[in-house]
Design an enzyme around this catalytic site. Structure first.
Site, PDB file in Angstrom:
ATOM      1  N   ALA A  99      60.049  54.167  39.273  1.00 19.12           N
ATOM      2  CA  ALA A  99      59.707  54.794  40.535  1.00 19.12           C
ATOM      3  C   ALA A  99      60.675  54.386  41.631  1.00 19.12           C
ATOM      4  O   ALA A  99      61.840  54.581  41.690  1.00 19.12           O
ATOM      5  CB  ALA A  99      58.248  54.129  40.696  1.00 19.12           C
ATOM      6  N   CYS A 100      60.141  53.958  42.904  1.00 25.13           N
ATOM      7  CA  CYS A 100      60.744  54.099  44.072  1.00 25.13           C
ATOM      8  C   CYS A 100      61.945  52.735  43.827  1.00 25.13           C
ATOM      9  O   CYS A 100      62.947  52.821  44.717  1.00 25.13           O
ATOM     10  CB  CYS A 100      59.979  53.443  45.311  1.00 25.13           C
ATOM     11  N   SER A 101      61.595  52.033  42.813  1.00 18.97           N
ATOM     12  CA  SER A 101      62.657  50.978  42.697  1.00 18.97           C
ATOM     13  C   SER A 101      63.679  51.342  41.694  1.00 18.97           C
ATOM     14  O   SER A 101      64.665  50.407  41.421  1.00 18.97           O
ATOM     15  CB  SER A 101      62.101  49.637  42.302  1.00 18.97           C
ATOM     16  N   SER A 112      63.291  56.289  45.152  1.00 28.92           N
ATOM     17  CA  SER A 112      64.472  55.202  44.967  1.00 28.92           C
ATOM     18  C   SER A 112      65.701  55.654  45.796  1.00 28.92           C
ATOM     19  O   SER A 112      66.540  54.797  45.856  1.00 28.92           O
ATOM     20  CB  SER A 112      64.716  55.072  43.605  1.00 28.92           C
TER      21      SER A 112
END
Ligand code: COA
Length: 391
Positions: free
Chosen positions: A174-176, A352
């Site tokens: 996901a965002c990481s 990300s």
């Protein structure tokens, strides 16, 4: 005589037997879609959708069988998030109140996929900026929060389009995703298994956003970034030493997307709203800020870096308020734009890619020995830190 027949790559790998390998960031690349949607345009279209919906269901709303929809507001969006506009790959269908979702022509198997296309654009920029040829790169990671298809891997398609030998694979945190990708690349370098790895993050987040959801319709934008992680032994003169990387995950349902290959088989029975991005924004805010701030402080301590000496924070770009709080806890004072630059205002949340965009756009002015932090956080929960020093 025989020595001259030994290739540079072979010499590199034989040197690996004896030397240690320090990963560095040699270059970054950025692809920004030409089209952009302002808050004013977005809210105008959303509110038109709301009035058409409320008119269509006027009787049911009047009899109490159905809840009316509530309009959105430009002031709320900017105040709650710091976002003023976002880039998207297809603006017209998103703003059409009868569609409110991105649309693109399906491409044939022989054509480059959309994700690969924008990933390649960002990767080429990174490679060209340090004169890297395809044969210089050993691996490609496609690290993003959504993949256009299950397989073959997007990363392998990007690898082929760039004519890179070696290996490639997709990864999704996901965002990481991008910081997890940077640590993975750094670990290949540290282990001597690669000397140059491209981490590509094509984030077409307009595809996972529910543009009809008032609570979140303003959050996301499209973009692609690339980070070239290399062994210091072959790095260009100007580069960023990676001082340390750290990853963390803690399970949470507060940001969730139930889209998957098991629940798309019977779309007529599926409730489609939860097959897109859904979040409990307030809980995310409350839980993620302390988690990330302590993670950064612990990692800085482990690396013997005094937080107050950090020259710049390139934080995940989800919400201006979250970044303000995290930066304050880390630096010990309210950060200014120079210490914690934002790209949220024009890019929105690009999952990300956000912290990498901030790094790409706001790092060239730093001087030798300046230390900074690239940091991501988001669904999972997941968080990643990459401490870097200018060389
Ligand atoms: N327009 C106008 N008002 C709106 C609105 C909109 N589009 N969306 C919500 N509101 C209203 C709500 O109805 C609510 O009104 P009420 O107080 O009268 O009930 C009020 O604004 C507050 O809503 P809330 O959802 O609690 O807003 P918030 O202040 O928490 O901000 C977020 C919302 C999403 C911006 C914020 O919670 C956030 O950024 N969270 C973290 C998000 C994040 O990082 N996610 C990670 C994704 S990768």
């Amino acid at each position: 005589m025989q020595c001259s027949l030994v290739s540079a790559a072979a010499r590199y790998y034989s040197s690996c037997m004896t030397t240690s390998h320090q990963p560095v960031i040699s270059a970054t690349g950025l692809f920004t879609p030409l089209e952009s949607i302002s808050n004013e345009e977005l809210v105008k279209s959303f509110n038109e959708y709301v009035s058409r919906y409320n008119a269509k269901f006027a009787d049911e709303i009047a009899s109490g069988e159905r809840e009316p929809l509530t309009p959105s507001s430009v002031e709320f969006i900017e105040k709650a998030s710091g976002i003023k506009s976002r880039h998207v790959l297809t603006k017209a269908p998103i703003l059409d109140p009868e569609i409110m979702s991105p649309r693109w022509e399906e491409r044939g198997n022989e054509e480059l996929s959309l994700m690969a296309e924008i990933g390649v654009a960002a990767a080429r920029q990174a490679m060209q900026s340090v004169q890297r040829k395809p044969e210089d790169i050993d691996a490609v990671l496609c690290a993003a929060s959504n993949m256009e298809r299950a397989y073959p891997a997007m990363a392998i398609e990007i690898q082929q389009a760039l004519k890179i030998d070696g290996f490639a694979f997709d990864m999704n945190v996901a965002c990481s995703s991008a910081t997890f990708g940077i640590q993975t690349a750094a670990d290949y370098i540290r282990a001597g298994n690669a000397k140059s790895v491209l981490v590509v993050s094509p984030e077409i987040t307009s595809g996972h956003l529910n543009w009809q959801d008032r609570d979140s319709h303003f959050i996301f934008g499209d973009v692609a970034t690339a980070v070239l992680v290399e062994d210091k032994a072959i790095a260009p003169d100007r580069h960023w030493d990676i001082l340390g990387t750290r990853l963390k995950t803690v399970f949470s349902n507060n940001i969730r997307n139930n889209f998957g290959f098991l629940n798309r088989a019977h779309p007529e029975t599926a409730d489609s709203a939860d097959k897109l991005f859904v979040q409990e924004g307030r809980k995310v805010f409350k839980e993620v800020v302390p988690m990330v701030a302590s993670m950064i402080l612990e990692e800085a301590d482990r690396l013997s870096i005094k937080p107050e000496n950090l020259r710049r924070l390139w934080l995940h770009q989800a919400n201006a308020g979250m970044n303000r709080l995290i930066a304050q806890r880390v630096l010990g004072h309210e950060a200014n734009d120079d210490e914690s630059p934002t790209v949220l205002d024009t890019y929105g949340n690009t999952s990300s890619a956000g912290s990498v965009i901030a790094f790409h756009k706001h790092s060239s002015d730093l001087e030798s020995d300046d230390t900074g932090l690239i940091c991501s956080f988001g669904a999972g929960y997941s968080a990643g830190t990459v401490f870097v020093r200018r060389v």
